[in-house]
Scaffold this motif. Structure first.
Motif, mmCIF file in Angstrom:
data_model
loop_
_atom_site.group_PDB
_atom_site.id
_atom_site.type_symbol
_atom_site.label_atom_id
_atom_site.label_comp_id
_atom_site.label_asym_id
_atom_site.label_seq_id
_atom_site.Cartn_x
_atom_site.Cartn_y
_atom_site.Cartn_z
ATOM 1 N N GLY A 264 0.851 -1.105 -0.230
ATOM 2 C CA GLY A 264 -0.347 0.088 0.327
ATOM 3 C C GLY A 264 1.071 1.437 -0.083
ATOM 4 O O GLY A 264 0.599 2.351 -1.279
ATOM 5 N N PHE A 265 2.020 0.900 0.292
ATOM 6 C CA PHE A 265 2.875 2.177 0.621
ATOM 7 C C PHE A 265 3.088 2.726 -0.651
ATOM 8 O O PHE A 265 3.226 3.965 -1.362
ATOM 9 C CB PHE A 265 3.824 2.026 1.956
ATOM 10 N N LEU A 266 3.971 1.347 -1.218
ATOM 11 C CA LEU A 266 4.726 1.643 -2.998
ATOM 12 C C LEU A 266 4.141 1.768 -3.420
ATOM 13 O O LEU A 266 4.318 2.999 -4.387
ATOM 14 C CB LEU A 266 5.168 0.198 -2.913
ATOM 15 N N ASP A 267 2.019 1.545 -3.052
ATOM 16 C CA ASP A 267 0.769 1.611 -4.651
ATOM 17 C C ASP A 267 1.226 3.846 -4.321
ATOM 18 O O ASP A 267 0.760 4.271 -5.452
ATOM 19 C CB ASP A 267 0.315 1.128 -4.194
ATOM 20 N N THR A 268 1.251 4.364 -2.729
ATOM 21 C CA THR A 268 0.732 5.744 -2.855
ATOM 22 C C THR A 268 1.825 6.299 -3.421
ATOM 23 O O THR A 268 1.664 7.167 -4.362
ATOM 24 C CB THR A 268 1.200 6.226 -1.937
#
Length: 397
Positions: A264-268
């Motif tokens: 999720g962090f990388l997606d954002t």
């Protein structure tokens, strides 16, 4: 007529407001009753902070500097520092302000006094003891126009009140350097570094010739969504994320939650930087947590603050995180994602500081490297990330 030999030189008389255009490394500037306060996360993120501790470390201006061009030979800065004192531990030395002229060290000083934030690490309670502002002065600068930077103390909240010089100040022109945004924990923030240009990200950025935005937050690299959104929305040419140790320190999540949180962090981040070179860095060696989960607790011995792990190694079987578990999972995730994202890279943190480095340069408090350790990590990162063949190397067509 020459002034008497023992006469104090006149104080600089040209006052320049410290505005956002004079600051590098800050994402936002807040106006206060005293002047301005540089922030390393925007107001929207700060509204979602869960703890006062995060608010304090975010406002400590690691990597933030005042930058300008001038012919001045004397510079003064009025500031109101807020210093942190941990109950039961010896007081920290005053934070250092470093002066660079045309990129080279040209002076250093401190601001005595200021506010004191007293923290009880056992209970998490805090008390603020108000104090007066002070002044740091730099004199004897070389004549002629020059680039000047004042690097602010990396572990003191610093309200900037007034900048005075004995010649006019101009904005520093864009030198065309790439912007490197780095996010990490207290080691990235600069714990135990002797001065603001001695943190490992500052050392690496200097060697690589890039502009640093340091989003290292002591104790608070916890995959927070508001941090990911701030990175997403900040212009940057290169991004690195150092992930892991704080999740163990806080015993913040289990393996089941960790993997999706990293995704999720990388997606954002990728929403705002779809093709920017992005380097995921796993934790450097920390023996107390290599195979033992957190939480981490203070351990005062002979008046010195150290840390110890409270977890049970057997609990790895139930999904509790250790540094070894985190490294394996980060390697798996980045390998999986890199198949569709060729600009995503991975670096094992032990390549920056590993077992041989620990034997030579042990961690003084069992968690953080000393100034020599910061230098080693910075030099290694510059070589591995920015050097030939590294993910941040300059490509030549």
């Amino acid at each position: 007529m020459n002034a008497p030999y023992n006469q104090t030189p006149p104080a600089p008389s040209i006052t320049t407001p410290v505005e956002a255009h004079l600051l590098r490394g800050a994402l936002e500037v807040e106006r206060t009753a005293h002047g301005v306060l540089p922030h390393r996360l925007p107001a929207r993120a700060r509204e979602q902070f869960p703890t006062a501790d995060l608010a304090a470390v975010e406002a400590q201006p690691s990597g933030v500097r005042i930058a300008f061009r001038t012919a001045a030979t004397a510079v003064e800065l009025d500031a109101l520092p807020t210093k942190t004192l941990y109950q039961g531990a010896p007081p920290r030395p005053d934070g250092v302000y470093e002066l660079l002229v045309d990129g080279r060290p040209a002076g250093r000083g401190t601001v005595p006094g200021g506010n004191v934030r007293v923290v009880d690490m056992a209970t998490g309670s805090e008390e603020l003891r108000p104090g007066p502002p002070g002044t740091v002065r730099f004199a004897g600068l070389p004549a002629g126009m020059k680039d000047v930077e004042i690097w602010l103390p990396h572990t003191e909240i610093t309200e900037l009140i007034a900048l005075r010089t004995d010649a006019p100040v101009e904005d520093l022109p864009d030198r065309g350097r790439r912007v490197w945004l780095h996010h990490g924990s207290s080691i990235s923030h600069g714990s135990f570094a002797a001065d603001p240009t001695g943190t490992w990200p500052a050392l690496a950025s200097s060697r690589a010739g890039v502009e640093l935005v340091n989003l290292g937050f002591g104790g608070n690299a916890l995959l927070d969504p508001f941090t990911a959104r701030a990175i997403r929305d900040t212009p940057a040419d290169l991004i690195s994320l150092k992930i892991g140790i704080n999740l163990v320190n806080h015993d913040a999540m289990r393996l089941r939650a960790f993997g999706p949180a990293v995704h999720g962090f990388l997606d954002t981040v990728r929403e705002g930087h779809p093709t920017t070179p992005l380097l995921v860095v796993s934790p450097v060696l920390c023996p107390i947590h290599e195979d033992t989960p957190g939480p981490t607790a203070p351990d005062v011995e002979d008046g010195e603050l150290r840390f110890k792990a409270l977890g049970d190694p057997a609990d790895r079987a139930t999904g509790r995180l250790t540094l070894g578990v985190i490294r394996d999972e980060l390697a798996r995730i980045t390998t999986q994602r890199a198949a569709a994202d060729p600009n995503l890279h991975h670096l094992d943190g032990r390549a920056l500081y590993g077992a041989a480095d620990f034997a030579e340069l042990p961690l003084p408090d069992r968690l953080h490297p000393d100034p020599a350790g910061h230098r080693r990590i910075g030099e290694r990162f510059a070589e591995l990330a920015f050097g030939d063949g590294g993910p941040f190397a300059v490509t030549r067509g």
